[in-house]
Motif scaffolding. Sequence first.
Motif, PDB file in Angstrom:
ATOM      1  N   LYS A  85       0.893  -1.248   0.015  1.00  0.00           N
ATOM      2  CA  LYS A  85       0.059  -0.169   0.069  1.00  0.00           C
ATOM      3  C   LYS A  85       0.803   1.390   0.029  1.00  0.00           C
ATOM      4  CE  LYS A  85      -4.127  -1.674   2.405  1.00  0.00           C
ATOM      5  NZ  LYS A  85      -4.815  -1.841   3.631  1.00  0.00           N
ATOM      6  N   ASP A  86       0.205   2.202  -0.667  1.00  0.00           N
ATOM      7  CA  ASP A  86       1.026   3.744  -0.423  1.00  0.00           C
ATOM      8  C   ASP A  86       0.222   4.384   0.866  1.00  0.00           C
ATOM      9  OD1 ASP A  86       1.579   6.154  -0.604  1.00  0.00           O
ATOM     10  OD2 ASP A  86       1.279   6.185  -2.959  1.00  0.00           O
ATOM     11  N   ALA A  87       1.233   4.314   1.763  1.00  0.00           N
ATOM     12  CA  ALA A  87       0.626   5.059   3.193  1.00  0.00           C
ATOM     13  C   ALA A  87       0.450   6.346   2.974  1.00  0.00           C
ATOM     14  CB  ALA A  87       1.826   4.701   4.204  1.00  0.00           C
ATOM     15  N   ARG A  88       0.502   7.015   1.928  1.00  0.00           N
ATOM     16  CA  ARG A  88       0.333   8.308   1.886  1.00  0.00           C
ATOM     17  C   ARG A  88      -1.065   8.615   1.323  1.00  0.00           C
ATOM     18  NH1 ARG A  88       4.827  10.359  -2.690  1.00  0.00           N
ATOM     19  NH2 ARG A  88       3.748   8.232  -3.248  1.00  0.00           N
ATOM     20  N   LYS A  89      -1.453   7.350   0.847  1.00  0.00           N
ATOM     21  CA  LYS A  89      -2.985   7.571  -0.021  1.00  0.00           C
ATOM     22  C   LYS A  89      -4.044   6.702   0.760  1.00  0.00           C
ATOM     23  CE  LYS A  89      -0.972   8.179  -4.532  1.00  0.00           C
ATOM     24  NZ  LYS A  89      -0.309   7.369  -5.379  1.00  0.00           N
ATOM     25  N   GLU A  90      -3.616   5.719   1.555  1.00  0.00           N
ATOM     26  CA  GLU A  90      -4.593   4.950   2.319  1.00  0.00           C
ATOM     27  C   GLU A  90      -3.929   4.580   3.896  1.00  0.00           C
ATOM     28  OE1 GLU A  90      -5.584   1.215   0.249  1.00  0.00           O
ATOM     29  OE2 GLU A  90      -3.820   1.217  -0.874  1.00  0.00           O
ATOM     30  N   PRO A  91      -4.903   4.547   4.735  1.00  0.00           N
ATOM     31  CA  PRO A  91      -4.541   4.029   5.965  1.00  0.00           C
ATOM     32  C   PRO A  91      -3.684   2.744   6.168  1.00  0.00           C
ATOM     33  CG  PRO A  91      -6.824   4.459   5.975  1.00  0.00           C
ATOM     34  CD  PRO A  91      -6.295   4.672   4.707  1.00  0.00           C
ATOM     35  N   VAL A  92      -2.810   2.601   6.708  1.00  0.00           N
ATOM     36  CA  VAL A  92      -2.087   1.323   6.819  1.00  0.00           C
ATOM     37  C   VAL A  92      -2.006   0.974   8.582  1.00  0.00           C
ATOM     38  CG1 VAL A  92      -0.894   1.160   4.860  1.00  0.00           C
ATOM     39  CG2 VAL A  92       0.172   2.070   6.887  1.00  0.00           C
ATOM     40  N   ASP A  93      -1.725  -0.237   8.837  1.00  0.00           N
ATOM     41  CA  ASP A  93      -1.472  -0.388  10.142  1.00  0.00           C
ATOM     42  C   ASP A  93       0.015  -0.112  10.591  1.00  0.00           C
ATOM     43  OD1 ASP A  93      -1.906  -1.214  12.787  1.00  0.00           O
ATOM     44  OD2 ASP A  93      -1.921  -3.504  12.302  1.00  0.00           O
ATOM     45  N   TRP A  94       0.797  -0.916   9.832  1.00  0.00           N
ATOM     46  CA  TRP A  94       2.103  -0.575   9.927  1.00  0.00           C
ATOM     47  C   TRP A  94       2.783   0.167   8.785  1.00  0.00           C
ATOM     48  CZ3 TRP A  94       5.294  -5.865  11.758  1.00  0.00           C
ATOM     49  CH2 TRP A  94       4.688  -6.028  13.086  1.00  0.00           C
ATOM     50  N   LEU A  95       3.439   0.945   8.945  1.00  0.00           N
ATOM     51  CA  LEU A  95       4.252   1.776   7.994  1.00  0.00           C
ATOM     52  C   LEU A  95       5.865   1.382   8.191  1.00  0.00           C
ATOM     53  CD1 LEU A  95       4.141   4.153   6.091  1.00  0.00           C
ATOM     54  CD2 LEU A  95       5.261   5.507   7.956  1.00  0.00           C
ATOM     55  N   ALA A 147       6.154  13.913   4.823  1.00  0.00           N
ATOM     56  CA  ALA A 147       5.407  12.578   4.179  1.00  0.00           C
ATOM     57  C   ALA A 147       4.921  11.843   5.142  1.00  0.00           C
ATOM     58  CB  ALA A 147       6.337  11.554   3.402  1.00  0.00           C
ATOM     59  N   LEU A 148       5.493  11.634   6.315  1.00  0.00           N
ATOM     60  CA  LEU A 148       5.022  10.772   7.593  1.00  0.00           C
ATOM     61  C   LEU A 148       3.616  11.393   8.218  1.00  0.00           C
ATOM     62  CD1 LEU A 148       8.450  10.057   9.254  1.00  0.00           C
ATOM     63  CD2 LEU A 148       6.796   8.196   8.449  1.00  0.00           C
ATOM     64  N   ASN A 149       3.755  12.662   8.196  1.00  0.00           N
ATOM     65  CA  ASN A 149       2.645  13.464   8.810  1.00  0.00           C
ATOM     66  C   ASN A 149       1.417  13.234   7.871  1.00  0.00           C
ATOM     67  OD1 ASN A 149       3.985  14.182  10.989  1.00  0.00           O
ATOM     68  ND2 ASN A 149       4.305  16.171  10.383  1.00  0.00           N
ATOM     69  N   GLN A 150       1.551  13.277   6.630  1.00  0.00           N
ATOM     70  CA  GLN A 150       0.414  13.153   5.577  1.00  0.00           C
ATOM     71  C   GLN A 150      -0.025  11.485   5.870  1.00  0.00           C
ATOM     72  OE1 GLN A 150       1.632  13.425   1.684  1.00  0.00           O
ATOM     73  NE2 GLN A 150       2.302  15.605   2.046  1.00  0.00           N
ATOM     74  N   ALA A 151       0.716  10.438   6.162  1.00  0.00           N
ATOM     75  CA  ALA A 151       0.496   9.122   6.101  1.00  0.00           C
ATOM     76  C   ALA A 151      -0.393   8.846   7.438  1.00  0.00           C
ATOM     77  CB  ALA A 151       1.587   8.265   5.962  1.00  0.00           C
ATOM     78  N   GLN A 152      -1.137   7.812   7.271  1.00  0.00           N
ATOM     79  CA  GLN A 152      -2.033   7.425   8.349  1.00  0.00           C
ATOM     80  C   GLN A 152      -1.414   5.791   8.659  1.00  0.00           C
ATOM     81  OE1 GLN A 152      -6.278   7.703   8.176  1.00  0.00           O
ATOM     82  NE2 GLN A 152      -6.097   9.022   6.542  1.00  0.00           N
ATOM     83  N   TYR A 153      -1.050   5.932   9.953  1.00  0.00           N
ATOM     84  CA  TYR A 153      -0.492   4.795  10.244  1.00  0.00           C
ATOM     85  C   TYR A 153      -0.686   4.475  11.836  1.00  0.00           C
ATOM     86  CZ  TYR A 153       3.475   7.523  11.206  1.00  0.00           C
ATOM     87  OH  TYR A 153       4.255   8.519  11.642  1.00  0.00           O
ATOM     88  N   GLN A 154      -0.535   2.941  12.218  1.00  0.00           N
ATOM     89  CA  GLN A 154      -0.832   2.918  13.667  1.00  0.00           C
ATOM     90  C   GLN A 154       0.790   2.830  14.145  1.00  0.00           C
ATOM     91  OE1 GLN A 154      -3.399   3.162  15.364  1.00  0.00           O
ATOM     92  NE2 GLN A 154      -4.283   3.766  13.319  1.00  0.00           N
ATOM     93  N   ARG A 155       1.718   1.851  13.513  1.00  0.00           N
ATOM     94  CA  ARG A 155       3.039   1.929  13.918  1.00  0.00           C
ATOM     95  C   ARG A 155       3.991   2.055  12.882  1.00  0.00           C
ATOM     96  NH1 ARG A 155       2.643  -3.672  17.289  1.00  0.00           N
ATOM     97  NH2 ARG A 155       4.270  -2.896  18.442  1.00  0.00           N
ATOM     98  N   ILE A 156       5.444   2.088  13.201  1.00  0.00           N
ATOM     99  CA  ILE A 156       6.318   2.496  12.235  1.00  0.00           C
ATOM    100  C   ILE A 156       7.482   1.656  12.463  1.00  0.00           C
ATOM    101  CG2 ILE A 156       6.837   4.537  13.180  1.00  0.00           C
ATOM    102  CD1 ILE A 156       7.984   5.543  10.656  1.00  0.00           C
ATOM    103  N   PHE A 157       8.067   1.133  11.539  1.00  0.00           N
ATOM    104  CA  PHE A 157       9.400   0.184  11.810  1.00  0.00           C
ATOM    105  C   PHE A 157      10.268   0.327  10.534  1.00  0.00           C
ATOM    106  CE2 PHE A 157       9.465  -3.545   8.776  1.00  0.00           C
ATOM    107  CZ  PHE A 157       8.441  -3.485   8.106  1.00  0.00           C
ATOM    108  N   THR A 158      11.319   0.045  10.580  1.00  0.00           N
ATOM    109  CA  THR A 158      12.477   0.260   9.580  1.00  0.00           C
ATOM    110  C   THR A 158      13.236  -1.173   9.330  1.00  0.00           C
ATOM    111  OG1 THR A 158      14.197   1.453   8.778  1.00  0.00           O
ATOM    112  CG2 THR A 158      13.762   1.562  10.968  1.00  0.00           C
ATOM    113  N   THR A 159      13.696  -1.415   8.115  1.00  0.00           N
ATOM    114  CA  THR A 159      14.789  -2.510   8.266  1.00  0.00           C
ATOM    115  C   THR A 159      16.095  -2.041   8.148  1.00  0.00           C
ATOM    116  OG1 THR A 159      14.306  -1.945   5.694  1.00  0.00           O
ATOM    117  CG2 THR A 159      13.784  -4.281   7.039  1.00  0.00           C
TER     118      THR A 159
END
Lengths: 669, 253
Positions: free
Chosen positions: A410-420, A484-496
């Motif tokens: 998903k594109d988190a900028r366009k639709e809400p996601v659980d994990w970003l 970009a993060l503020n535009q996105a809708q997400y519950q949690r964020i993780f990174t590799t």
Amino acid sequence: MTVRTVLMIFTVAMILVSGGLFMRRLATLIRVMKGARPAQRTDRLGARVQSVVEHVLLHRRMFRITYSGLLHYLIFSGFVVLLIDIVETVGEIFFPGFTVGRVLAPLVDIWVLLVALGILMALYNRLVIRPARFHGSDEKDAYLILGLIAAIIVGIVIHDSFFPFVAREVLHVADPVARSHFLGWALSRVWLRLGWTGPTAASIGYAVGYVMDMGVVLAFLAYLPYSKHFHIFAAVPNIFLRNLGPKGALLAQPPEDTMAIRTFNDFTWKDLLDLYTCTECGRCQAVCPAHAAGQPLSPKMVILKLRDALNEQLAAKTVGNADTPPIAGQVISQDELWACTTCGACQEACPVFIEHVPKIVGLRAALLEDGDIEANAQKVLVAWDRQGNSFGQPARKRPAWAKGLDVPIKDARKEPVDWLWFVGDFAALDPRVQRLSQLIARLLHQAGVDFGILYEGEVNAGNEALRIGEYGLFETLAQKNIQALNQAQYQRIFTTDPHSLNALKNEYQKLGFHREVRHYTEAFLELIETGRLTVRPLSMRATYHDPCYLGRWNGIVEAPRRLLERLGVELVEMPRHGVQSFCCGAGGGRIWMEETNITDRPANQRIREAMTLPDVHYFVVACPKDVSMFSASVTAMGVENALRVVDMAELLAVAVGLETAEDAALISS
Amino acid sequence: MKIAVLMKDVPDLVEDLEVEDGALPLDEMSFVPSEWDDQALEEALLIKEEDGADVTAVAVDTGDVDTMLYTALAKGVDRAVKIVGDFSRSLTNRQRAQLLARYCQNERFDLILTGVQAIDDLDGQIAGLVAGLMGIGHASVVRDVHVAQDRVRFVQEYSGGKMAEFDLACPALLGIQAARKPPRYVTIAKVRQVQKSAEIDEVEDSVGETPVVTVRRLYKPESGGHAEMWGDDVETVANHIVAILEEKKLLRG
Ligand code: SF4
Ligand code: SF4
């Protein structure tokens, strides 16, 4: 004049002179610290006291090298007991009849023995063991100080041995603790035999001991602030004032004007205190990957050169003058400054909590402001500015790895996601790592996680831009991401990517971003522990490399290990692991710079370290930069058959049954 | 010594350029300072540091040249000048040269430096055209520029590593091949600070009549008798190259 009068005059004179010299030096140091940049270091009193207990009273970091820890503990404890002796010695002369009592008195003698043992151990260390970490330290000073301490303890025994006679013949008082000072008592038997017990002989003998003890103690006071042994005074405050903020934040606050360090006024006052606290022990040098690689950098020498330069400027009264020789480029050379990987091993090893990295980066910033930077790193800075990634690829190509994948992202900028998922440059653009990113996507899909990425909205997190010393670029990149993060809708964020993790978690706070960010090892551990992802244990032996920006800077050492355990991997630790891991050599912008001066690449050293482990054929990593650094080393060293570099994502993929033919080899082996 | 550096921005080649309707969509593309002009700028700054000089960066306003000029200011030029008017991105070299020559003529520079070429001026016309219009001395593909009194000395390199050193009376215009040192980095903070504190001077002008060459069509090479076209696919091209290397026994398995 009796011996009492002479010694009283001597003592008062020494206190005035030594105390005066000491205070004068202290005033100078306080003045220069007052002229420096601010740092907030007096919050969280409880935690500060606790760290003093741990690292002063219990010597926790010191005991990482057992022998040195022990010898230092013996000598250090002496300084505490020395107080009893000083009170007693001054007391018995100034107030005849004074004693510290039968309980405290023998402590002094016990201490004399322990310190003597400590001194012998120290001599053995310096003369026989000769650890390389002392290279470059002022060894003469070390011997001088050991000699002075030896003089003090010998002096103590001598004056104690003559005191019973002085007490009886000159002061006409009782000496109830004569026998308690068992060493002095034993020696006094010799004087009895020699007949040196009369008023004159005893007075002379006592005075010699007194001067060796009190005279040296007071001389010490005057000399200390000019020597490395100022750490006797500075270490406790320096540990008390250590950085308790998020470890991974290079700067606690955005710089007021610039982060560049040009004069000594541009350091923080704590940086300057650091310089005077250094014990020259060289523990930082011993763990420095740049030093081990044969580069001209030694974190110890950085501190010592800065201290010496500051001392020169203090003597010439030129601190803060813009026309003093530049610190960056002259006092510390460009080669030294650009060699640092910002791995933080030096800071982690330093028993007195000196912070090398902010100093090095501040000096880099000064070089950068003058336009001096290694050519390849310059290209990367320009690429970050123009394209937002270090690969100089068009921003549009960032999500290319996600195209054609059988799982939707998903594109988190366009639709809400659980994990970003914050992907990072290497995971998005390095062909060797893209494959792993695809695996992660498939794994998340398998676990039923509703996830998305920022697509072209993501740019490099700026962790390395900041560590190269380019705050403005860091800020630009960070602001783009935060937008970009503020535009996105997400519950949690993780990174590799541990480097992105560090920036998002620790550096973005000062720009107003305060979300909890997790590493994928933590995220996947949770998926497995909550039963969302089922794994078939692998039953294999492997070792694990802690990335500096995951383990040391962010303390994430447990999650990857627990994850390995869940995956059925029998972990065999390398000698250097956890927060004491050894850097691959890529951090702080080094990955893009020329490898001039490098005689032995840190990544190769690390691979050799892993190869000493019995029956270990897998080297597990959890950082995209590590994938490329260690794969390159294994290939260059021609040991692909003996040791295979695998990313945690590959292990996960095999364990949950996503394996490809190639990966299946992991279980069958 | 008064020095001018003629600068321009060019399409960023990092981005894939797509030809639409026989032309590049200039409005949608991103632009970066021409790398040879950056070299000319660096050489001018080095001369300034060496002998002292008053350096002006000059650009024709064909879009957004402000950042480029502020960057030049941040690097250390004394003045930045933007020639403004109704100029489009498709300004020809002839027109550009005319505008630059007119401006430079008025300002009486002793030395004018510019990039030897640009990705949209591969023949390096600008340097020659401006010098010709101004009627001053000119040399191109040069480096290692040093000034002494009213003369300028520089080096040209030929194939096989042969070198020639020249001497030319000012005013002169040089097309710079490369600066003595890689162009310096300037921090974002410094550019931002200059954006707040410095101003770009504007000089108004308009394009005059010049002969115009028009593009009839753009096309890829057509395969002739002796050439085999491999196409665009990276894999295919790579396989072909490997096959040839193997065939010529240049690869060891
Ligand atoms: S951060 Fe690492 S590379 Fe830099 S000085 Fe410290 S130990 Fe050496
Ligand atoms: S900086 Fe710390 S670890 Fe390094 S020599 Fe000084 S006291 Fe020892």
